[in-house]
Design a protein around this motif. Sequence first.
Motif, PDB file in Angstrom:
ATOM      1  N   ARG A 154    -105.422  48.735 -55.132  1.00  9.11           N
ATOM      2  CA  ARG A 154    -104.151  49.422 -54.843  1.00  9.11           C
ATOM      3  C   ARG A 154    -104.196  50.898 -55.227  1.00  9.11           C
ATOM      4  O   ARG A 154    -103.675  51.752 -54.531  1.00  9.11           O
ATOM      5  CB  ARG A 154    -102.990  48.775 -55.632  1.00  9.11           C
ATOM      6  N   ILE A 176    -109.626  31.894 -53.798  1.00  6.20           N
ATOM      7  CA  ILE A 176    -108.384  32.184 -53.068  1.00  6.20           C
ATOM      8  C   ILE A 176    -107.158  31.960 -53.952  1.00  6.20           C
ATOM      9  O   ILE A 176    -106.255  32.784 -53.988  1.00  6.20           O
ATOM     10  CB  ILE A 176    -108.270  31.287 -51.815  1.00  6.20           C
ATOM     11  N   GLN A 177    -107.142  30.847 -54.693  1.00  8.10           N
ATOM     12  CA  GLN A 177    -105.879  30.378 -55.290  1.00  8.10           C
ATOM     13  C   GLN A 177    -105.713  30.606 -56.779  1.00  8.10           C
ATOM     14  O   GLN A 177    -104.609  30.515 -57.302  1.00  8.10           O
ATOM     15  CB  GLN A 177    -105.748  28.862 -55.037  1.00  8.10           C
ATOM     16  N   ARG A 178    -106.783  30.857 -57.500  1.00 10.05           N
ATOM     17  CA  ARG A 178    -106.717  30.805 -58.958  1.00 10.05           C
ATOM     18  C   ARG A 178    -105.899  31.940 -59.583  1.00 10.05           C
ATOM     19  O   ARG A 178    -105.686  32.987 -58.985  1.00 10.05           O
ATOM     20  CB  ARG A 178    -108.132  30.877 -59.527  1.00 10.05           C
ATOM     21  N   ILE A 213     -98.171  42.801 -56.423  1.00 11.89           N
ATOM     22  CA  ILE A 213     -98.976  42.760 -57.644  1.00 11.89           C
ATOM     23  C   ILE A 213     -99.859  41.497 -57.768  1.00 11.89           C
ATOM     24  O   ILE A 213    -100.954  41.557 -58.339  1.00 11.89           O
ATOM     25  CB  ILE A 213     -98.025  42.909 -58.869  1.00 11.89           C
ATOM     26  N   ASN A 214     -99.439  40.382 -57.197  1.00 15.28           N
ATOM     27  CA  ASN A 214    -100.212  39.134 -57.321  1.00 15.28           C
ATOM     28  C   ASN A 214    -101.226  38.920 -56.207  1.00 15.28           C
ATOM     29  O   ASN A 214    -101.912  37.890 -56.206  1.00 15.28           O
ATOM     30  CB  ASN A 214     -99.271  37.919 -57.277  1.00 15.28           C
ATOM     31  N   LEU A 237     -95.043  32.388 -60.035  1.00 17.43           N
ATOM     32  CA  LEU A 237     -95.732  33.681 -60.058  1.00 17.43           C
ATOM     33  C   LEU A 237     -95.134  34.637 -59.036  1.00 17.43           C
ATOM     34  O   LEU A 237     -94.971  35.832 -59.308  1.00 17.43           O
ATOM     35  CB  LEU A 237     -97.209  33.490 -59.728  1.00 17.43           C
ATOM     36  N   THR A 244    -100.963  31.708 -53.123  1.00 16.70           N
ATOM     37  CA  THR A 244    -101.347  31.045 -51.870  1.00 16.70           C
ATOM     38  C   THR A 244    -100.944  29.577 -51.887  1.00 16.70           C
ATOM     39  O   THR A 244    -101.023  28.915 -52.924  1.00 16.70           O
ATOM     40  CB  THR A 244    -102.866  31.156 -51.677  1.00 16.70           C
ATOM     41  N   TYR A 266    -102.029  36.026 -68.115  1.00 19.09           N
ATOM     42  CA  TYR A 266    -101.540  36.685 -66.904  1.00 19.09           C
ATOM     43  C   TYR A 266    -100.013  36.582 -66.810  1.00 19.09           C
ATOM     44  O   TYR A 266     -99.324  37.562 -66.496  1.00 19.09           O
ATOM     45  CB  TYR A 266    -102.198  36.115 -65.649  1.00 19.09           C
ATOM     46  N   ARG A 324    -107.359  43.693 -58.173  1.00 16.12           N
ATOM     47  CA  ARG A 324    -106.232  44.036 -57.293  1.00 16.12           C
ATOM     48  C   ARG A 324    -105.718  45.449 -57.565  1.00 16.12           C
ATOM     49  O   ARG A 324    -105.440  46.211 -56.649  1.00 16.12           O
ATOM     50  CB  ARG A 324    -105.092  43.022 -57.474  1.00 16.12           C
ATOM     51  N   ARG A 364    -106.146  36.829 -51.019  1.00 14.96           N
ATOM     52  CA  ARG A 364    -106.435  35.967 -52.157  1.00 14.96           C
ATOM     53  C   ARG A 364    -105.293  36.157 -53.151  1.00 14.96           C
ATOM     54  O   ARG A 364    -104.929  37.294 -53.458  1.00 14.96           O
ATOM     55  CB  ARG A 364    -107.730  36.376 -52.865  1.00 14.96           C
ATOM     56  N   SER A 365    -104.750  35.061 -53.638  1.00 17.98           N
ATOM     57  CA  SER A 365    -103.639  35.181 -54.587  1.00 17.98           C
ATOM     58  C   SER A 365    -103.296  33.821 -55.165  1.00 17.98           C
ATOM     59  O   SER A 365    -103.333  32.821 -54.446  1.00 17.98           O
ATOM     60  CB  SER A 365    -102.408  35.735 -53.861  1.00 17.98           C
ATOM     61  N   PRO A 366    -102.931  33.778 -56.428  1.00 18.16           N
ATOM     62  CA  PRO A 366    -102.428  32.514 -56.973  1.00 18.16           C
ATOM     63  C   PRO A 366    -101.116  32.073 -56.313  1.00 18.16           C
ATOM     64  O   PRO A 366    -100.668  30.956 -56.528  1.00 18.16           O
ATOM     65  CB  PRO A 366    -102.239  32.811 -58.469  1.00 18.16           C
ATOM     66  N   LEU A 379     -91.969  36.117 -60.412  1.00 17.68           N
ATOM     67  CA  LEU A 379     -92.204  37.195 -61.368  1.00 17.68           C
ATOM     68  C   LEU A 379     -92.691  38.449 -60.635  1.00 17.68           C
ATOM     69  O   LEU A 379     -92.298  39.565 -60.973  1.00 17.68           O
ATOM     70  CB  LEU A 379     -93.234  36.770 -62.419  1.00 17.68           C
TER      71      LEU A 379
END
Lengths: 530, 530
Positions: free
Chosen positions: B24, B9-11, A353-354, A204, A382, B203, B20, A378-380, A207
């Motif tokens: 922004r 946090i991670q998903r 963006i993520n 991710l 992480t 996504y 998000r 927070r982000s995939p 990308l």
Amino acid sequence: MNELELNLIQRINVGDSLTRTSWRYPNKVAIVDGPRQFTYYELNDLVNKFSHFICSLGLQVGDSMALLAGNCAEFLISYFACAKVGVVCVPINLGWKGGEIEYVLNHSGAKAIVIEEQFLKLANVVLPSCEEIYEIVVVHSGDLQNVGDLSERNWHSFEAVIGEFEGLEPEVLIADRAAISYLYTSGTTSAPKGVVSSHLAVYLESLGVCVEDRFSHDDVLAAMMPLFHTAQLNGQCTPAIVVGATIVLLRGFDAEALLSAIEREKVSVFFGLPFMFRELLDCPSISQTDLSSLRLAIYAMAPMPDTLLRQCIEVLGCDFALGFGQTEMNPVTTIFRPEHQLSHSGAVGTPQINVAVAIMDESGCLLPNGSSGEIVYRSPQTMTEYLHNPSATELAFDRGWFHSGDSGYFDKDGILWFEDRFKDVIKSGGENVSSIEVEKAIYASSNQIAEAAVVGLPHGRWGEAITAFVVPKNGQDLDPTEILARVKDKIDGFKAPKSIEIVSELPRTSTGKVQKNLLRRQYSAHYEEK
Amino acid sequence: MNELELNLIQRINVGDSLTRTSWRYPNKVAIVDGPRQFTYYELNDLVNKFSHFICSLGLQVGDSMALLAGNCAEFLISYFACAKVGVVCVPINLGWKGGEIEYVLNHSGAKAIVIEEQFLKLANVVLPSCEEIYEIVVVHSGDLQNVGDLSERNWHSFEAVIGEFEGLEPEVLIADRAAISYLYTSGTTSAPKGVVSSHLAVYLESLGVCVEDRFSHDDVLAAMMPLFHTAQLNGQCTPAIVVGATIVLLRGFDAEALLSAIEREKVSVFFGLPFMFRELLDCPSISQTDLSSLRLAIYAMAPMPDTLLRQCIEVLGCDFALGFGQTEMNPVTTIFRPEHQLSHSGAVGTPQINVAVAIMDESGCLLPNGSSGEIVYRSPQTMTEYLHNPSATELAFDRGWFHSGDSGYFDKDGILWFEDRFKDVIKSGGENVSSIEVEKAIYASSNQIAEAAVVGLPHGRWGEAITAFVVPKNGQDLDPTEILARVKDKIDGFKAPKSIEIVSELPRTSTGKVQKNLLRRQYSAHYEEK
């Protein structure tokens, strides 16, 4: 349809992205490494062969393999080969001493190691204490001399083993969130922590970089920052491979070599630290170098001083962007974009963006623009966790956000400003002072200052006394009293240093970060002496 | 740290991407819907409010909610609200008859439905047979008249319920591969199949589109194709929201309205079918329209005839690309890129960054460039499964690849050519004939042909007899014998139609696909009569 077949169809795997690129652009140059070139077909073929070798050693999904190598094709081959068979890659920081390497090799549970020949001596010092590593692969080795006391282990030549396997795609069941790497952070105050990065997070992030930095298969990337570090590896090289760009590997930063690579290889993107850009501009040959291929220059670790930035934009004639983040976020969290560079000089940008970025106060509340607090994410992208360290993981993931350890705020335009690492904030006389704010005032006080670092040192009256270490440009004389007077014109009195020390250089990590912890340790008795 | 906090946090969650973007670009216009405009802040706020309403109905992660609406802001609000709380959205195809809708509502297990007021009559016919749907939300409703026999169900006004909740971010534990939607395929020969799309797949696909089509927050997207279809929803609108572009919703295709929207809203990207581009060029007002904002026009479903394409490029003055794929792949698998449009006219392009594309023969072997077989895919974008249909899922995922049902080949340049849907391949006299190849020969035989469709019809001698249905341009006369003679000059004799029928129009699905199955059914006795 069995579980493996379904996994092969649906999964996220960073290794698969190389497969796809090699099918789209088989004849495109993937890697330039000195006189060697590898097309995407060749790279993928080597990766597949090496991945079959890894399997032949008995390594399985979740086992780990260390990687002690500089910026060479074999680094990327090993990394992607691990990815394709679910083995976790553990890149070794080339700036580490033996003790740290030994710690990391044992902590990560590595069962095998790939070593570039030039690091064999170092390995021979460390490996006797790493008994689990029984498979050792040497890159660029003729006849495997100097195995020292380790003759009972299994030694392999990288080139020889490559020749023993077929280039078929390995087919191994690997979960989306299986680990692709353990990236150990520098660990300035405690033992290094192993950041567990997943395939999902790294893919991710790749990308995301492609979207944000507009990477395309037409790009040519110069990679001079160390591949063992996430900024070069995940921030640049993995995206380049995902999208099908060409990577020009350089053994490190050398201004002349970089300029010559830019012209020769028609480099469009590169990434460096601010001081490297300074050296680049000072390089006599720059005026004779064809820089017209450059599209984007990325810098990190620190903001670029405004005058340097303006010179860079003029001379290099390309866009500039700063990438901000940390290993735990794999790594880019905000991008200080080309359109903001000159209007918001010193900021660290807007979220990638993520990534959701927020500012949190000590009670766990998110704060509005303008308020300062801890930067949280927070982000995939992480990290999954810190390896074998549930308490550090728990702290990092407190209250539903990843805690960066950075202090900062969003301004009214929604642009993020980094204030300081929390651990570098100085508690002086009951006030919190950002070391970076003081450093900026010092830089602005004179154009004769090459570098400045500000730390808090133990002090009977102030608790911590604000103390500056200043490196003059070109060995010139600097008068601390004069600097101090000018600094006091620029910032509140309580933020002014209690003492300014002129030094010839600052301690740095191998990735270029100033090691304030070392300054604090070395000068801990500074105010006792006085 | 509990499981929910770690998940937040991670998903990967498609709803998080709107959060998000709204952070922004809070003040950027997200949606233009007629006279209404919604900034990203407003859109996210409405989505959050509606998501809390969904939860208040008792719907939980994995429950499903149907959506019967045209291209309006409430469609996207409902879709993203479902995403944020893990409820599965089931968009209803507006071209379906009551029976199909009833089937889908019951098959998907929908417990609630959002209905745009104009479709209330249709809903009232269908809902009595859908007893599980006990919550009905009407968009744009004043006082909820006409609830007919359904007065015992719970009726809500979309606008009223929005006003009852706060805009805080909902925090619900949702897995990466939790379903975001069930998208039912047209089901030309059997009952519609419910494609289960995951958050992860959608996504990733959105990021893939952003990379490949260079979407940025500066883009303005005109969305005239139906939102219930994956091509508009996942292929265009979700990427636009992920990246922060503006979406201009149009109620359908109308050449004049599109031209006026392009000029008024400075549209940079739009997506349509080839016949729409034809109509656009024929529109008298096009010469007075400012088209300078256009950057990229995307077409799908069918290649663009070369002369039309050249005219389009000249008149619209932007890049053209074809997107190829299918609902099961969420949806884009290959992109026929601007740089190939004129050199490889008729191809469907090269693989999208997330997708491995291969050609498989009947024995399951992958074939080299130049060999024809079934187009198969591997990609994290691949659907999870067909809902409640393990046998169809098993067939689709046979031998470690997703089976597209399309016949095609890669040419020597690595560019994919689509030959036919396997079910549209005609088995005539022991030979397999691509219906599309015959159609191309018919188009090339005369410039008086608006459309042609070729199918195999039952025939005593040939098994299937190749049969062409031809629509003349502007109601002109066409001589089938003359066309046939010219077609025979262009293709092998055994591929020539046994009969050419002149018709005034072809049956189409609501998304514009010619329904060859209907032609086959309607004309099944064609050769018996003769």
